[in-house]
Design a protein around this motif. Structure first.
Motif, mmCIF file in Angstrom:
data_model
loop_
_atom_site.group_PDB
_atom_site.id
_atom_site.type_symbol
_atom_site.label_atom_id
_atom_site.label_comp_id
_atom_site.label_asym_id
_atom_site.label_seq_id
_atom_site.Cartn_x
_atom_site.Cartn_y
_atom_site.Cartn_z
ATOM 1 N N CYS A 43 -6.562 31.107 -7.296
ATOM 2 C CA CYS A 43 -7.166 31.760 -6.129
ATOM 3 C C CYS A 43 -7.458 30.712 -5.057
ATOM 4 O O CYS A 43 -7.861 29.590 -5.373
ATOM 5 C CB CYS A 43 -8.470 32.448 -6.523
ATOM 6 S SG CYS A 43 -8.240 33.814 -7.675
ATOM 7 N N ALA A 50 -10.445 37.957 -10.139
ATOM 8 C CA ALA A 50 -11.089 39.239 -10.396
ATOM 9 C C ALA A 50 -11.077 39.527 -11.894
ATOM 10 O O ALA A 50 -10.295 38.939 -12.648
ATOM 11 C CB ALA A 50 -10.358 40.351 -9.643
ATOM 12 N N GLU A 51 -11.943 40.432 -12.309
ATOM 13 C CA GLU A 51 -11.961 40.832 -13.718
ATOM 14 C C GLU A 51 -10.588 41.384 -14.097
ATOM 15 O O GLU A 51 -9.897 41.971 -13.275
ATOM 16 C CB GLU A 51 -13.034 41.899 -13.940
ATOM 17 C CG GLU A 51 -14.446 41.336 -13.864
ATOM 18 C CD GLU A 51 -15.488 42.397 -14.192
ATOM 19 O OE1 GLU A 51 -15.200 43.331 -14.954
ATOM 20 O OE2 GLU A 51 -16.602 42.249 -13.657
ATOM 21 N N GLU A 52 -10.214 41.182 -15.324
ATOM 22 C CA GLU A 52 -8.940 41.642 -15.867
ATOM 23 C C GLU A 52 -7.743 41.071 -15.122
ATOM 24 O O GLU A 52 -6.684 41.692 -15.055
ATOM 25 C CB GLU A 52 -8.892 43.172 -15.913
ATOM 26 C CG GLU A 52 -9.987 43.742 -16.818
ATOM 27 C CD GLU A 52 -9.916 45.245 -16.954
ATOM 28 O OE1 GLU A 52 -8.830 45.817 -16.790
ATOM 29 O OE2 GLU A 52 -10.972 45.832 -17.233
ATOM 30 N N ASP A 53 -7.934 39.885 -14.500
ATOM 31 C CA ASP A 53 -6.825 39.135 -13.908
ATOM 32 C C ASP A 53 -6.090 39.924 -12.831
ATOM 33 O O ASP A 53 -4.880 39.806 -12.674
ATOM 34 C CB ASP A 53 -5.861 38.718 -15.040
ATOM 35 C CG ASP A 53 -5.056 37.480 -14.680
ATOM 36 O OD1 ASP A 53 -5.518 36.708 -13.808
ATOM 37 O OD2 ASP A 53 -3.976 37.301 -15.261
ATOM 38 N N GLU A 54 -6.809 40.768 -12.091
ATOM 39 C CA GLU A 54 -6.163 41.603 -11.077
ATOM 40 C C GLU A 54 -6.404 41.056 -9.681
ATOM 41 O O GLU A 54 -7.068 41.684 -8.855
ATOM 42 C CB GLU A 54 -6.652 43.043 -11.191
ATOM 43 C CG GLU A 54 -6.213 43.699 -12.473
ATOM 44 C CD GLU A 54 -6.586 45.163 -12.538
ATOM 45 O OE1 GLU A 54 -6.960 45.734 -11.511
ATOM 46 O OE2 GLU A 54 -6.501 45.725 -13.638
ATOM 47 N N CYS A 56 -7.533 38.201 -6.668
ATOM 48 C CA CYS A 56 -8.700 37.381 -6.332
ATOM 49 C C CYS A 56 -9.649 38.188 -5.461
ATOM 50 O O CYS A 56 -9.213 38.984 -4.628
ATOM 51 C CB CYS A 56 -8.248 36.136 -5.578
ATOM 52 S SG CYS A 56 -7.087 35.103 -6.499
#
Length: 169
Positions: A43, A50-54, A56
């Motif tokens: 990022c 972001a949560e769950e790698d989705e 930034c």
């Protein structure tokens, strides 16, 4: 070459879709094309994964325990990927680029310094009362009362001598 790989296949750039950057790595997250695949980068500054790698998400620097603007009185505006320190509130000035300090309206002395106190209230100089033996000339200055001019101050047979704030018979 005709743009084809060794086995006749052509690499598809997953990072570009229809001539535009794809969001395959999620918002604000860089995508790097590889032969036969892709990888997602770190990022950028001002964003976190972001949560769950989705993708930034923006870091709200202004909501941190210690404000990046250096002083709780100095407003901080969160921007996407960054922040901006706003000017100090009214009646305050920025000192050392980090601290909002109340403007000292008592400098240079608007009050009759030798006679009156001065306090800064909401950016304005407020002068204290004139001491005994002095009359308020205006909101900032005092004038000596010449008690010798007041009938009955001293016995008429005694000389009256006025001095600042006092007199002697």
């Amino acid at each position: 070459g005709d743009g084809r790989g060794v086995d006749g296949c052509v690499d598809v750039d997953e990072c570009v879709w229809g001539g535009r950057s794809s969001l395959i790595c999620g918002p604000h997250r860089p995508c790097h094309n590889l032969d036969g695949g892709y990888t997602c980068g770190d990022c950028p500054y001002g964003f976190v994964l972001a949560e769950e790698d989705e993708g930034c998400v923006d870091v709200d620097e202004c909501s941190q325990e210690e404000t990046p603007c250096g002083d709780a009185l100095r407003p901080c505006l969160n921007l996407e990927g960054s922040f901006q320190c706003l000017p100090c509130p009214d009646h305050y000035e920025l000192v050392n680029d980090t601290q909002c300090v109340e403007v000292d309206a008592c400098r240079p002395g608007p009050c009759d310094d030798a006679l009156r106190t001065c306090d800064t209230v909401e950016g304005e100089a407020v002068c204290g009362p004139c001491p005994d033996g002095f009359l308020e000339l205006d909101a900032h200055r005092c004038r000596d009362i010449d008690e010798c001019q007041i009938e009955g101050t001293c016995d008429p047979l005694v000389q009256c001598t006025n001095s600042p704030g006092d007199f002697q018979c």
